[in-house]
Design a protein around this motif. Sequence first.
Motif, PDB file in Angstrom:
ATOM      1  N   ARG A  35       7.114   5.903   7.014  1.00  0.00           N
ATOM      2  CA  ARG A  35       6.434   4.769   6.388  1.00  0.00           C
ATOM      3  C   ARG A  35       7.185   4.319   5.121  1.00  0.00           C
ATOM      4  O   ARG A  35       7.382   3.128   4.890  1.00  0.00           O
ATOM      5  CB  ARG A  35       4.992   5.188   6.053  1.00  0.00           C
ATOM      6  CG  ARG A  35       4.193   4.063   5.475  1.00  0.00           C
ATOM      7  CD  ARG A  35       2.725   4.436   5.296  1.00  0.00           C
ATOM      8  NE  ARG A  35       2.077   3.339   4.588  1.00  0.00           N
ATOM      9  CZ  ARG A  35       0.810   3.007   4.707  1.00  0.00           C
ATOM     10  NH1 ARG A  35       0.018   3.687   5.506  1.00  0.00           N
ATOM     11  NH2 ARG A  35       0.319   1.995   4.026  1.00  0.00           N
ATOM     12  N   GLU A  36       7.612   5.305   4.313  1.00  0.00           N
ATOM     13  CA  GLU A  36       8.356   4.961   3.087  1.00  0.00           C
ATOM     14  C   GLU A  36       9.712   4.325   3.419  1.00  0.00           C
ATOM     15  O   GLU A  36      10.159   3.401   2.745  1.00  0.00           O
ATOM     16  CB  GLU A  36       8.570   6.215   2.228  1.00  0.00           C
ATOM     17  CG  GLU A  36       7.305   6.697   1.539  1.00  0.00           C
ATOM     18  CD  GLU A  36       7.481   8.052   0.875  1.00  0.00           C
ATOM     19  OE1 GLU A  36       6.558   8.473   0.177  1.00  0.00           O
ATOM     20  OE2 GLU A  36       8.535   8.700   1.062  1.00  0.00           O
ATOM     21  N   GLU A  62       0.835  -1.211   0.000  1.00  0.00           N
ATOM     22  CA  GLU A  62       0.000   0.000   0.000  1.00  0.00           C
ATOM     23  C   GLU A  62       0.867   1.257   0.000  1.00  0.00           C
ATOM     24  O   GLU A  62       0.528   2.266  -0.615  1.00  0.00           O
ATOM     25  CB  GLU A  62      -0.916   0.010   1.236  1.00  0.00           C
ATOM     26  CG  GLU A  62      -2.088  -0.946   1.121  1.00  0.00           C
ATOM     27  CD  GLU A  62      -2.721  -1.235   2.482  1.00  0.00           C
ATOM     28  OE1 GLU A  62      -2.458  -0.478   3.440  1.00  0.00           O
ATOM     29  OE2 GLU A  62      -3.457  -2.238   2.581  1.00  0.00           O
ATOM     30  N   THR A  63       2.000   1.181   0.672  1.00  0.00           N
ATOM     31  CA  THR A  63       2.879   2.354   0.780  1.00  0.00           C
ATOM     32  C   THR A  63       3.496   2.718  -0.564  1.00  0.00           C
ATOM     33  O   THR A  63       3.578   3.892  -0.921  1.00  0.00           O
ATOM     34  CB  THR A  63       3.998   2.074   1.806  1.00  0.00           C
ATOM     35  OG1 THR A  63       3.385   1.700   3.028  1.00  0.00           O
ATOM     36  CG2 THR A  63       4.880   3.287   2.017  1.00  0.00           C
ATOM     37  N   ALA A  93       9.081   0.817   4.348  1.00  0.00           N
ATOM     38  CA  ALA A  93       8.756  -0.010   3.176  1.00  0.00           C
ATOM     39  C   ALA A  93      10.024  -0.330   2.382  1.00  0.00           C
ATOM     40  O   ALA A  93      10.230  -1.469   1.947  1.00  0.00           O
ATOM     41  CB  ALA A  93       7.740   0.714   2.292  1.00  0.00           C
TER      42      ALA A  93
END
Length: 416
Positions: free
Chosen positions: A346-347, A264-265, A350
């Motif tokens: 978050r990135e 999703e990221t 990921a």
Amino acid sequence: MSAIGTLETGALQSGLDFPATMPATLSTDDTNFARERDRLFRRAWLAIARVEDVPAPYDFMRFAIPTVGTAGILVRDGDGLLRAFHNKCSHRGVALVCEDRGNATSFRCPYHAWLYDVDGVLRGIPDSGSFQHVVRAENGLKPIACETWNGFVFVNLAQNPVPLLDFLGPFGDLFEPIPFHEYPTGVEMTQTVQGNWKGMIDASGEGYHISSLHRSTLHPQVAVIENPFQDFHDPRYLGLHATATLGRNPEWLPTTPVARFVLETIQQDYLEDLRRMEAKQGIAGAPAINRINLPNFQIEAITLFPNSLIQIIPNGYLWMQYWPTAVGRTETSIRLYGRKAPQTHREIFAAAHIQAQARDVITEDIAMVELQQIGLTSDPEGQQIFGGSEYLLLRFNNLIARFIQADDLSKMLQDL
Ligand code: FES
Ligand SMILES: [Fe+2]
């Protein structure tokens, strides 16, 4: 087997006869390592850096060619020209540059402070009166042949190397338009493998092992029913180099919560990269990539002879380098390049997760190359057998034998 340890005669002549075998000693014998070191690694162009590693005037970095013990300095001079030198002071041989990278208009030796310009000229000798016998013009830094192609920096340790473009041959022409420079951000993973370097190249040259070795990692992402042993598509032999196209499983979806979170990221950026690819833009949209328009393209897998693999994916590329330091030991460097660096937490998470997944797959390959070294060493009179889907391995090992044997490399390249 001949003294030089080539492939079987028939395979050597045609390059593609099957079945074919390769003597174990090519992976286990110290004299063969010495031959590869002196006849291959000292004469081939070796990709060691990207231009993005030293982007500005006076940027420098150290580099190593561990196979031959070379310690080097790569530096961009004031005019923007890249130069490579042995990292060695002409006075008493001390390694001059101790930082991994930096920016400097000159290099000063830490021992007795001899001073060199970035073009290698010996500029200053303290107490020069006691060195009046030293001709400065003859005692600059010792250069190493250095050329760039499409942002890759190559060095060659030979006295009179064949031209880089001859060495790259049709690969250089076909892949020149690939915009590697649009994917400048890289992370590097390194590891020492207790196995022969050719085993690492071979592990990326066939899909035959994916359904067994990588059954719980890579296999679900690439397996499609019509290609049960993940044969590579559209292999192309480009002089010393080669490329082939690999697909993915369009039905695959992540099964764990963390993998879904990662998908999703990155999804928005990844879909944008897929759109660019379909519009024939970006790294995977170039005409040389996925020539057959394989639906669900995943990787264009390039063997850049002798010791680099470049895997082009829709949103960037991987660059693997394998440097033998002994017949049964290999230093590996695996770099992942993307369009932009991750920004948010978050990135970043990921990106780290994707690196870890890549590392899981590579670790499975490394484990096999280490077990292969144990097996082949145990029975040095034995051999490896190549099957019909292992043609890239046969060709690669065949080319190594031919390169080592060739006294006239220009002629050998013309004859390919
Ligand atoms: S070894 Fe470099 S100045 Fe003496
Ligand atoms: Fe593998």
